[in-house]
Design a protein around this motif. Sequence first.
Motif, mmCIF file in Angstrom:
data_model
loop_
_atom_site.group_PDB
_atom_site.id
_atom_site.type_symbol
_atom_site.label_atom_id
_atom_site.label_comp_id
_atom_site.label_asym_id
_atom_site.label_seq_id
_atom_site.Cartn_x
_atom_site.Cartn_y
_atom_site.Cartn_z
ATOM 1 N N ASP A 1 2.092 -36.173 10.915
ATOM 2 C CA ASP A 1 2.898 -34.959 10.785
ATOM 3 C C ASP A 1 1.997 -33.738 10.747
ATOM 4 O O ASP A 1 0.899 -33.783 10.202
ATOM 5 C CB ASP A 1 3.670 -34.978 9.454
ATOM 6 N N THR B 1 6.332 -31.916 19.607
ATOM 7 C CA THR B 1 6.846 -33.197 19.108
ATOM 8 C C THR B 1 7.306 -34.064 20.278
ATOM 9 O O THR B 1 7.030 -35.265 20.330
ATOM 10 C CB THR B 1 8.013 -32.956 18.136
ATOM 11 N N LYS C 1 5.543 -35.275 14.433
ATOM 12 C CA LYS C 1 6.554 -34.391 13.865
ATOM 13 C C LYS C 1 5.893 -33.081 13.402
ATOM 14 O O LYS C 1 4.820 -33.102 12.811
ATOM 15 C CB LYS C 1 7.188 -35.095 12.668
#
Lengths: 434, 303
Positions: A42, A67, A73
């Motif tokens: 992430d 993404t 993400k």
Amino acid sequence: MSDVNNGISRRSVLKGAAIGGAGLVAGGSLLAGCGKKQVTGDVHFTIRGNLSDAGAKIAIAANDAYTAKTGNKVISQAVNSDDFQNNFVQILQGTPDDAFGWMAGWRTNARADAGLLADVSEQVKALGSSLSAAAIQGATNPSDGKQYIIPTTYYPWGLHYRKSTMQELGLNPESIATWDDLIKLCEATQKKGLVGYALGDKGGWEAMGTFDILNMRLNGYQFHIDLLNGKEQWTDAKVVEVFNHMGELIPFMNKNVLDISWDGMRDLLLQKKCGAMMMGSWFANDFLAKSQADYDDLWIVPFPEINPEHGIDSIDAPLDGISVAANGKNVEGGADLAGFLGSKEGIDAAVAAGDTSIYISSDFDTSTYDAFNKQKLAVLGAAKNIGFFLDRDTRGDFAGPVVGPAIQSFLKNPKDLTKILESTQAQWDALPAL
Amino acid sequence: MKTAAVNKKVRSRRSLSRNDRFTLSAFVGIPTLLQVVFLWGPTLITVVLSFTYWNGINVGDIKWAGFANYKNIFFGSPVFYDALKNNVVWLLWFTFIATPLGILLAYQFDRKIKGHQIYETIFYIPVVLSLAIIGIIWNFMLQPGGFVQGIMGRDIGNAISIWGNYDINSYVIMALASWRHIGYIMLLYLAGLKAFDSSLREASAIDGATEWQTFRKIIFPTMRPVNVIILVITIIDSLRAFDLVYIIYGTSTAWPLLNILAFQNFAGQGISMKGAAYSVIALVLCVVPILVYLRNVFKEDLQ
């Protein structure tokens, strides 16, 4: 501190990332044309501004594209821009987001020297020839020759006006070439009951734009930069001359300069209450948000020549980009995202979301620019020296606390000039070595 | 007499059981510890830092500066004197205008004039607002494009200059701050007056004292404890002023105050320990007069 991905628990985000990561391994061989190792995890991203702003939507769209490409993400949060700037050092020393929109110049270099920003030279190198040598130079920290910001967009500071207003007044700002022309333009505008030279300096920085351009026009780029770095004196007759020119503009300004900030200036122009306004073009997004007609009516020309020796060879064109926090949880991921946002794919996603910025990357097809953006490029093209704006070209403990109040004092009481300049120089001399 | 005192002492000592002692030390000790860690600690660190050069990042970069920051402030920064002037104006205004007005209102309402409850409520309402909220409300009303300007038919281009007009902006800011301060003082004084023995007032009336004489010679001296509190509040509120002005002007020092300068230099984009020095100056100005005053008061009380 609003999480854009609200409604998704942290656990599900992690799970999603793991699945995305796994999918990526499978598809990795297809994507891995460049032979780089794949970055995963992430990435946290700070958007400077409100979530409702056009700029935030653009940033989110570009992050979503990242993404989609990598499966990593991006968790974005919006933070008030002034708060973020004021608390920048504290934020970076705490648990900062991995990447964020930032500004090249002193604000990047000083924090990089303190070890708060991550080196992104590798990503800049990967962008290759899409970045001009000048852009890379501008993003380079002079103390170690590395880059701590990936330059993405820039904008010129120039004289903005509404074409329709000028037409109604029977004036043509594109024809102004000299200082006298500018004064005549202001006089003519004022005679028609409008503000000749709109200025707001309640925020303490807006008038720095006028100071910068007058100094560069009168004394040249080198003198300007030297002055901001202590190699020239504020008490110099050349600086006095700059303020004298600013003083000549005061009679044409709105009578409430210290009452309004940059948004007041914008509104003066938006509401057709003024002629010309010296400002950075970034506010054009707000014109577009108001209506297409307002945006189409907006125009920019370079500040006219004053000293033939320097012509119009310099301009303030702050370089914006993406920086990566050294203390972030996923520095590699942050740098990867930053690199993506500076690449053609990232730019395409931002443009699709309605960004009117002009991009540094030469991969971006400039033929798709609208008329206003082409004019911005023309204004930039007229200059060969690029300043970043006073508060990025000099020390942070000098720009805001010293120069800002000095210009405000001058606008309040032009007669105090000698005293103001002496005090400004004294305060520079009292600054500790960096 | 003597035995009673001894008995009392013994009893009070005995009454502190183990449990009591534990509870007491927890109740006194924990807050004291928190106070020392979170208030006195940072205060002392700020005082020490005010004698250094530092950009607030790496502790290793701290360099001894001696009195350089103070020298810079006193001899090199004209904005310091503007700030000092504004703080002093604030203090004088509060001491000689706002506070007496609050006391006057309290005195009038205490006489139960007709509809006094309505008046009390009206004057009390601003007290529930913080100065920051008052700043937001009045900035919204008075700024170019604001409500009041709109009512007067002024648009941004020809709006009446208020925040940027140095002939009037100090008075406007004082008026806004007083809007709250007057109600606050009124409330404190009213509470004091409720406890005032009305027979004293009647006695002075019988002796033929005028209203003013009664107030000056009887009521005001009797209200001494309240007066001390009000004076301390007035001084502290004037010198710690920050939020109202910060909301209106931001970190630009267009209308500087000591605390705004401290914040601008300490927490702004270019961190410098000049901000620490500003904080220390504000602290000294705030604490010293109060300490001196309180010492005198307590000394008199002991006598």
